[in-house]
Motif scaffolding. Sequence first.
Motif, PDB file in Angstrom:
ATOM      1  N   ALA A 326       0.065  51.596  22.798  1.00  0.00           N
ATOM      2  CA  ALA A 326      -0.158  50.156  23.462  1.00  0.00           C
ATOM      3  C   ALA A 326       0.031  50.259  25.222  1.00  0.00           C
ATOM      4  N   ASN A 327      -1.203  49.877  25.913  1.00  0.00           N
ATOM      5  CA  ASN A 327      -1.298  49.403  27.128  1.00  0.00           C
ATOM      6  C   ASN A 327      -1.268  50.925  28.073  1.00  0.00           C
ATOM      7  N   VAL A 328      -0.824  51.986  27.237  1.00  0.00           N
ATOM      8  CA  VAL A 328      -0.646  53.402  28.241  1.00  0.00           C
ATOM      9  C   VAL A 328      -2.009  53.646  28.919  1.00  0.00           C
ATOM     10  N   ASP A 329      -3.151  53.151  28.544  1.00  0.00           N
ATOM     11  CA  ASP A 329      -4.322  53.853  28.855  1.00  0.00           C
ATOM     12  C   ASP A 329      -5.101  52.746  29.994  1.00  0.00           C
ATOM     13  N   TYR A 330      -4.240  51.734  30.326  1.00  0.00           N
ATOM     14  CA  TYR A 330      -4.917  50.809  31.319  1.00  0.00           C
ATOM     15  C   TYR A 330      -4.927  51.521  32.606  1.00  0.00           C
ATOM     16  N   LEU A 331      -5.926  51.398  33.261  1.00  0.00           N
ATOM     17  CA  LEU A 331      -6.094  52.027  34.949  1.00  0.00           C
ATOM     18  C   LEU A 331      -6.112  51.259  35.829  1.00  0.00           C
ATOM     19  N   TYR A 332      -5.566  51.575  37.105  1.00  0.00           N
ATOM     20  CA  TYR A 332      -5.969  50.673  38.246  1.00  0.00           C
ATOM     21  C   TYR A 332      -6.386  51.718  39.391  1.00  0.00           C
ATOM     22  N   GLY A 339       2.003  42.978  40.128  1.00  0.00           N
ATOM     23  CA  GLY A 339       2.216  41.520  40.059  1.00  0.00           C
ATOM     24  C   GLY A 339       1.157  40.855  39.771  1.00  0.00           C
ATOM     25  N   ASN A 340      -0.352  41.508  40.136  1.00  0.00           N
ATOM     26  CA  ASN A 340      -1.623  40.624  40.003  1.00  0.00           C
ATOM     27  C   ASN A 340      -2.092  40.652  38.447  1.00  0.00           C
ATOM     28  N   TYR A 341      -1.236  41.167  37.358  1.00  0.00           N
ATOM     29  CA  TYR A 341      -1.765  41.397  36.280  1.00  0.00           C
ATOM     30  C   TYR A 341      -0.721  41.015  35.359  1.00  0.00           C
ATOM     31  N   GLU A 342      -1.214  40.262  34.186  1.00  0.00           N
ATOM     32  CA  GLU A 342      -0.202  39.797  33.094  1.00  0.00           C
ATOM     33  C   GLU A 342      -1.369  39.898  31.939  1.00  0.00           C
ATOM     34  N   ILE A 343      -0.705  41.024  31.111  1.00  0.00           N
ATOM     35  CA  ILE A 343      -1.454  41.575  29.713  1.00  0.00           C
ATOM     36  C   ILE A 343      -0.790  41.074  28.660  1.00  0.00           C
ATOM     37  N   ASP A 344      -1.662  40.289  27.742  1.00  0.00           N
ATOM     38  CA  ASP A 344      -1.195  39.912  26.693  1.00  0.00           C
ATOM     39  C   ASP A 344      -1.978  40.571  25.258  1.00  0.00           C
ATOM     40  N   LYS A 345      -1.937  40.121  24.183  1.00  0.00           N
ATOM     41  CA  LYS A 345      -2.636  41.047  23.041  1.00  0.00           C
ATOM     42  C   LYS A 345      -3.970  40.591  23.167  1.00  0.00           C
ATOM     43  N   THR A 346      -4.610  39.528  23.500  1.00  0.00           N
ATOM     44  CA  THR A 346      -5.940  39.064  23.446  1.00  0.00           C
ATOM     45  C   THR A 346      -6.249  38.745  24.991  1.00  0.00           C
ATOM     46  N   SER A 347      -5.452  38.656  25.994  1.00  0.00           N
ATOM     47  CA  SER A 347      -5.961  38.047  27.149  1.00  0.00           C
ATOM     48  C   SER A 347      -5.178  38.882  28.245  1.00  0.00           C
ATOM     49  N   ILE A 348      -6.042  38.828  29.371  1.00  0.00           N
ATOM     50  CA  ILE A 348      -5.267  39.376  30.731  1.00  0.00           C
ATOM     51  C   ILE A 348      -5.518  38.271  31.833  1.00  0.00           C
ATOM     52  N   SER A 363      -5.685  48.723  47.238  1.00  0.00           N
ATOM     53  CA  SER A 363      -6.252  48.564  45.925  1.00  0.00           C
ATOM     54  C   SER A 363      -6.561  47.155  45.552  1.00  0.00           C
ATOM     55  N   PRO A 364      -7.655  46.924  44.980  1.00  0.00           N
ATOM     56  CA  PRO A 364      -8.198  45.486  44.536  1.00  0.00           C
ATOM     57  C   PRO A 364      -7.703  45.254  43.257  1.00  0.00           C
ATOM     58  N   THR A 365      -7.968  43.913  43.025  1.00  0.00           N
ATOM     59  CA  THR A 365      -7.343  43.388  41.831  1.00  0.00           C
ATOM     60  C   THR A 365      -8.509  43.858  40.473  1.00  0.00           C
ATOM     61  N   PHE A 366      -8.279  45.087  39.912  1.00  0.00           N
ATOM     62  CA  PHE A 366      -9.014  45.715  39.067  1.00  0.00           C
ATOM     63  C   PHE A 366      -8.146  46.396  37.839  1.00  0.00           C
ATOM     64  N   ILE A 367      -8.451  46.131  36.608  1.00  0.00           N
ATOM     65  CA  ILE A 367      -7.958  47.049  35.682  1.00  0.00           C
ATOM     66  C   ILE A 367      -9.023  47.353  34.697  1.00  0.00           C
ATOM     67  N   GLY A 368      -8.946  48.410  34.116  1.00  0.00           N
ATOM     68  CA  GLY A 368      -9.730  48.985  33.238  1.00  0.00           C
ATOM     69  C   GLY A 368      -9.471  50.264  32.294  1.00  0.00           C
ATOM     70  N   GLN A 507     -10.310  36.935  28.234  1.00  0.00           N
ATOM     71  CA  GLN A 507     -10.128  37.089  27.124  1.00  0.00           C
ATOM     72  C   GLN A 507     -10.724  38.060  26.465  1.00  0.00           C
ATOM     73  N   ASP A 508     -10.361  38.800  25.481  1.00  0.00           N
ATOM     74  CA  ASP A 508     -10.924  39.769  24.593  1.00  0.00           C
ATOM     75  C   ASP A 508     -11.756  40.888  25.320  1.00  0.00           C
ATOM     76  N   PHE A 509     -11.124  41.183  26.564  1.00  0.00           N
ATOM     77  CA  PHE A 509     -11.486  42.373  27.052  1.00  0.00           C
ATOM     78  C   PHE A 509     -11.362  43.726  26.349  1.00  0.00           C
ATOM     79  N   ARG A 510     -12.544  44.492  26.220  1.00  0.00           N
ATOM     80  CA  ARG A 510     -12.399  45.689  25.483  1.00  0.00           C
ATOM     81  C   ARG A 510     -13.571  46.657  26.100  1.00  0.00           C
ATOM     82  N   VAL A 511     -13.112  48.131  25.689  1.00  0.00           N
ATOM     83  CA  VAL A 511     -13.978  49.043  26.274  1.00  0.00           C
ATOM     84  C   VAL A 511     -14.177  50.089  24.987  1.00  0.00           C
ATOM     85  N   ASP A 512     -15.699  50.611  24.792  1.00  0.00           N
ATOM     86  CA  ASP A 512     -15.698  51.603  23.921  1.00  0.00           C
ATOM     87  C   ASP A 512     -15.616  53.007  24.630  1.00  0.00           C
TER      88      ASP A 512
END
Length: 512
Positions: A326-332, A339-348, A363-368, A507-512
């Motif tokens: 969980a969450n280990v594959d997020y990239l900045y 501090g610019n990111y709050e990650i929940d189960k269904t929302s960021i 660094s911009p505010t970007f999470i992917g 809400q519901d951010f996802r990446v294939d």
Amino acid sequence: MATDPINPIIPGFAPDPSLVKVDGWYYLVNSTFHMFPGLPIYASRDLVSWTHISNAINRQNQLSLTKSDTKLGGLPHSGEVMLATGGLYAPTIRYHQGTFYVVCTNIVHPGGEDVSENFIVTTQDVWKGEWSDPTYFDFKGIDPSILFDGDKAYIQGSAAPGPLTKINLFEIDLSTGKKLSEERTIWGGTGGIYPEGPHLYKRNGWYYLMISEGGTHEGHMITMARSRDVWGPYDPCPNNPILTARDTNEYIQYTGHCDAFQDETGQWWGVCLGVRKDEGGRFIMGRETFLTRGNWDGEWLSFETVKSHIDNLPPKDGSAALSAVANVDYLYIRDANLGNYEIDKTSIALTTSPVDISHPETSPTFIGKRQRKLHGQSDATIRSVSDNWHATKLRSGIACYKDEHRYVRIFYDASDSAVVFELINNAKKLAQMERHILDKVPEELALRIEYTEKEYRLMYKVGGGLDENWICLGTTDTLNMTGPDFVGPVIGIFAVAETSGLKLDFQDFRVD
């Protein structure tokens, strides 16, 4: 359920693989260049299904990626532009007496020059992901690797990086980074440009040196030499190159930068980088990690041509073969303000900054996440859009990002309540934009990027409703995001505004 071929074993942004086998598990690491966290660690029991379990560079205070901007440089004879990104290059993972070691180079660009900062990080428990702070050592080069030989450890690396570099070797104290011998050149390769990515293996009293030559694109190949003495002289394999796709019509091209290992049965394998390149020259996923079988013909190792299928290994389910803790594959991007990111189960929740994804250092505010599927889609929905955002000139949406020079995105522009498609590729001098002015400020805006091997489609939908309500704002050929580079596509959400501190809910951010 449909299955995918075995290769690539790590799809998407996964170059420069290195692998070690410990207690029946295979652990693999890749380069990450300007992205944080760096150096992902993948684990597998069977070489087919892999889990992203940790990142060796996972704390802001381990090192800085601020000076890892991407330089544009012309390639001779082709007219193309090489995009050379700084940051974390070509790690090697090894295990010795209860400790995992990752050795790597951080390329920084102070004043526009390439400066290599070589370091070692360690852990006793690779699953916990508690990696040490870097121990730096003096080496003016890239692509360091470790050979353990009895009670000694040696670093081999590509010295003074450039087209005519050499492979150097020295003994090292891995706990302090202190050199225990002089640094010596042991081989210059077979004449190909950019001899790099060296790994030493000891077998039957011989030291086998395997390297990459020819550059990491069309001319890429693996060559080998051997010596009875670790310091040389090294004699080249009479059958070099032992792996290449150059001058072939294979779908998987640019194969090279290989690490060799044995499985539980004694079968030899290689993990290498390569690209899936179609007939139109597209290799949109960038350099990925592939597996190929190795064979010892007498006293020399060779590898089979890299294919999408490997005999006697099962196809893999494309949705389950690569998973992540969980969450280990997020990239900045570079040195993120976490501090610019709050990650929940269904929302960021994203907090805006004035820095856009085109900035070369900040660094911009970007999470992917890495794009893993050649055919798929990525979605995100902006909730609670506010009328008050107009004056902030807020721009927020979803982007397919490679570096500050190349991205395609769809976003909401609060300055005129518009949805905007934008494509930027400075290497190809491309800049395209399309705007749709909305009738009113939407309460909710869904954004989507659909992708195939040949095309990106950027779409939006105001409010809820059926899939038929999606509007395609722009399309682009994936050739517009393809080029000689080091990185791969990362799809993420971003928020930029002249006013810092605005908070947006996705809400519901996802990446294939």
